[in-house]
Write a protein that holds these residues in place. Structure first.
Motif, mmCIF file in Angstrom:
data_model
loop_
_atom_site.group_PDB
_atom_site.id
_atom_site.type_symbol
_atom_site.label_atom_id
_atom_site.label_comp_id
_atom_site.label_asym_id
_atom_site.label_seq_id
_atom_site.Cartn_x
_atom_site.Cartn_y
_atom_site.Cartn_z
ATOM 1 N N GLN A 99 0.822 -1.216 0.000
ATOM 2 C CA GLN A 99 0.000 0.000 0.000
ATOM 3 C C GLN A 99 0.853 1.262 0.000
ATOM 4 O O GLN A 99 0.481 2.277 -0.601
ATOM 5 C CB GLN A 99 -0.941 0.004 1.203
ATOM 6 C CG GLN A 99 -2.084 -0.985 1.083
ATOM 7 C CD GLN A 99 -2.979 -0.986 2.304
ATOM 8 O OE1 GLN A 99 -2.526 -0.710 3.427
ATOM 9 N NE2 GLN A 99 -4.244 -1.304 2.110
ATOM 10 N N LEU A 100 2.003 1.228 0.658
ATOM 11 C CA LEU A 100 2.896 2.394 0.674
ATOM 12 C C LEU A 100 3.410 2.701 -0.730
ATOM 13 O O LEU A 100 3.531 3.871 -1.113
ATOM 14 C CB LEU A 100 4.061 2.157 1.639
ATOM 15 C CG LEU A 100 3.711 2.257 3.123
ATOM 16 C CD1 LEU A 100 4.816 1.650 3.978
ATOM 17 C CD2 LEU A 100 3.468 3.715 3.530
ATOM 18 N N ALA A 101 3.703 1.653 -1.492
ATOM 19 C CA ALA A 101 4.139 1.857 -2.879
ATOM 20 C C ALA A 101 3.008 2.449 -3.711
ATOM 21 O O ALA A 101 3.226 3.370 -4.523
ATOM 22 C CB ALA A 101 4.609 0.536 -3.482
ATOM 23 N N GLU A 102 1.809 1.937 -3.499
ATOM 24 C CA GLU A 102 0.649 2.457 -4.230
ATOM 25 C C GLU A 102 0.358 3.900 -3.817
ATOM 26 O O GLU A 102 -0.010 4.740 -4.646
ATOM 27 C CB GLU A 102 -0.571 1.571 -3.967
ATOM 28 C CG GLU A 102 -0.426 0.167 -4.540
ATOM 29 C CD GLU A 102 -1.482 -0.797 -4.039
ATOM 30 O OE1 GLU A 102 -1.711 -1.805 -4.725
ATOM 31 O OE2 GLU A 102 -2.073 -0.555 -2.967
ATOM 32 N N LEU A 103 0.553 4.189 -2.534
ATOM 33 C CA LEU A 103 0.306 5.537 -2.021
ATOM 34 C C LEU A 103 1.204 6.562 -2.708
ATOM 35 O O LEU A 103 0.734 7.617 -3.150
ATOM 36 C CB LEU A 103 0.513 5.550 -0.499
ATOM 37 C CG LEU A 103 0.240 6.860 0.239
ATOM 38 C CD1 LEU A 103 -0.287 6.582 1.637
ATOM 39 C CD2 LEU A 103 1.500 7.712 0.346
ATOM 40 N N VAL A 104 2.501 6.263 -2.806
ATOM 41 C CA VAL A 104 3.406 7.259 -3.398
ATOM 42 C C VAL A 104 3.187 7.387 -4.906
ATOM 43 O O VAL A 104 3.377 8.477 -5.463
ATOM 44 C CB VAL A 104 4.888 6.969 -3.068
ATOM 45 C CG1 VAL A 104 5.155 7.189 -1.591
ATOM 46 C CG2 VAL A 104 5.318 5.577 -3.494
ATOM 47 N N ASP A 105 2.751 6.314 -5.552
ATOM 48 C CA ASP A 105 2.436 6.417 -6.981
ATOM 49 C C ASP A 105 1.216 7.315 -7.187
ATOM 50 O O ASP A 105 1.204 8.173 -8.082
ATOM 51 C CB ASP A 105 2.176 5.033 -7.578
ATOM 52 C CG ASP A 105 3.457 4.222 -7.747
ATOM 53 O OD1 ASP A 105 4.556 4.824 -7.661
ATOM 54 O OD2 ASP A 105 3.364 3.002 -7.934
ATOM 55 N N THR A 106 0.214 7.130 -6.342
ATOM 56 C CA THR A 106 -0.986 7.972 -6.428
ATOM 57 C C THR A 106 -0.674 9.416 -6.073
ATOM 58 O O THR A 106 -1.171 10.348 -6.709
ATOM 59 C CB THR A 106 -2.087 7.428 -5.493
ATOM 60 O OG1 THR A 106 -2.397 6.086 -5.847
ATOM 61 C CG2 THR A 106 -3.359 8.272 -5.577
ATOM 62 N N LEU A 107 0.167 9.590 -5.063
ATOM 63 C CA LEU A 107 0.543 10.941 -4.645
ATOM 64 C C LEU A 107 1.244 11.686 -5.777
ATOM 65 O O LEU A 107 1.028 12.889 -5.981
ATOM 66 C CB LEU A 107 1.448 10.858 -3.410
ATOM 67 C CG LEU A 107 1.900 12.161 -2.764
ATOM 68 C CD1 LEU A 107 0.735 13.090 -2.471
ATOM 69 C CD2 LEU A 107 2.682 11.864 -1.477
ATOM 70 N N GLN A 108 2.045 10.969 -6.525
ATOM 71 C CA GLN A 108 2.742 11.597 -7.652
ATOM 72 C C GLN A 108 1.765 11.945 -8.778
ATOM 73 O O GLN A 108 1.784 13.055 -9.316
ATOM 74 C CB GLN A 108 3.832 10.666 -8.180
ATOM 75 C CG GLN A 108 4.682 11.289 -9.286
ATOM 76 C CD GLN A 108 5.794 10.351 -9.728
ATOM 77 O OE1 GLN A 108 5.540 9.198 -10.088
ATOM 78 N NE2 GLN A 108 7.023 10.836 -9.687
ATOM 79 N N SER A 109 0.884 10.997 -9.112
ATOM 80 C CA SER A 109 -0.015 11.210 -10.246
ATOM 81 C C SER A 109 -1.124 12.214 -9.942
ATOM 82 O O SER A 109 -1.533 12.987 -10.815
ATOM 83 C CB SER A 109 -0.631 9.876 -10.702
ATOM 84 O OG SER A 109 -1.410 9.308 -9.659
ATOM 85 N N GLU A 110 -1.602 12.217 -8.685
ATOM 86 C CA GLU A 110 -2.721 13.093 -8.330
ATOM 87 C C GLU A 110 -2.272 14.483 -7.877
ATOM 88 O O GLU A 110 -2.936 15.480 -8.146
ATOM 89 C CB GLU A 110 -3.547 12.451 -7.208
ATOM 90 C CG GLU A 110 -4.312 11.216 -7.625
ATOM 91 C CD GLU A 110 -5.558 11.542 -8.443
ATOM 92 O OE1 GLU A 110 -6.146 12.628 -8.254
ATOM 93 O OE2 GLU A 110 -5.941 10.696 -9.272
#
Length: 218
Positions: A99-110
């Protein structure tokens, strides 16, 4: 019978340390890194683990140097699992590492790695802020409220904010059970501390101890 002011003073003295302060995330700066660290804590606390275990896990991420989205992105999944596991955050360490990996990917894209974008998107509307935070996988209603409860110190448009856990505790202590009325009992600078103190009391089931402390004060 304890007055509301006596109860408030006791709560602040006994439990009035914000979770961001305990984590070492200096929200007063309103810069991306401490906001990111708070979001990680909200994610870890959203899992079915005790609050102190979640805090240990969040501290472990900081101790490992993953204090920004990019630094977290540069970490390996197995490193995150090992750090969380060593901190006692064991049952959901693998899921949370993902989830932490998914979180930072979303944080970058959003939001371009800057959580202040949540503030801009919400434009002062707490419901929109919750919606913006729930974009992150693993952050649900509880996680969003944890973040907003702490960040209201610097995102003043969300003041006064109190989550369900805080208001439930307030009701048990015969304090106002809505945020607006509760905010009248303290200076604005102390409101977040009061809300957190109520949450800590609820987590510790510490109501009798608080009442006894008030009685000792006389």
């Amino acid at each position: 019978m304890a007055t509301q002011q006596q109860l408030v003073k006791t709560l602040l003295d006994k439990h009035g340390r914000t979770f961001a302060s305990e984590l070492g995330a200096d929200l007063a700066k309103n810069t991306p890194a401490p906001l990111f660290q708070l979001l990680c804590l909200a994610l870890l606390t959203s899992a079915p683990v005790q609050a102190d275990i979640a805090m240990q896990g969040a501290r472990a991420l900081i101790d490992a140097g993953w204090t920004t989205p990019q630094k977290m992105r540069d970490s390996r999944w197995q490193q995150r699992v090992a750090a969380l596991n060593a901190a006692g955050y064991a049952r959901v360490d693998e899921k949370t590492a993902t989830q932490l990996a998914e979180l930072v990917d979303t944080l970058q894209s959003e939001y371009g790695d800057d959580l202040r974008g949540v503030r801009q998107r919400a434009d002062g509307d707490v419901h929109e802020a919750r919606k913006a935070l729930k974009v992150f996988k693993g952050i649900g209603a509880v996680g969003a409220d944890i973040f907003l409860r702490e960040v209201q110190t610097v995102w003043s448009e969300f003041y006064p904010f109190a989550d369900k856990a805080a208001l439930t505790a307030a009701g048990k202590l015969e304090l106002p059970s809505d945020a607006q009325a509760l905010s009248k009992l303290v200076d604005r600078k102390d409101f977040t501390r009061l809300v957190v103190a109520l949450v800590r009391t609820q987590l510790a089931k510490d109501f009798d101890s608080v009442r006894r402390a008030v009685e000792r004060r006389g």
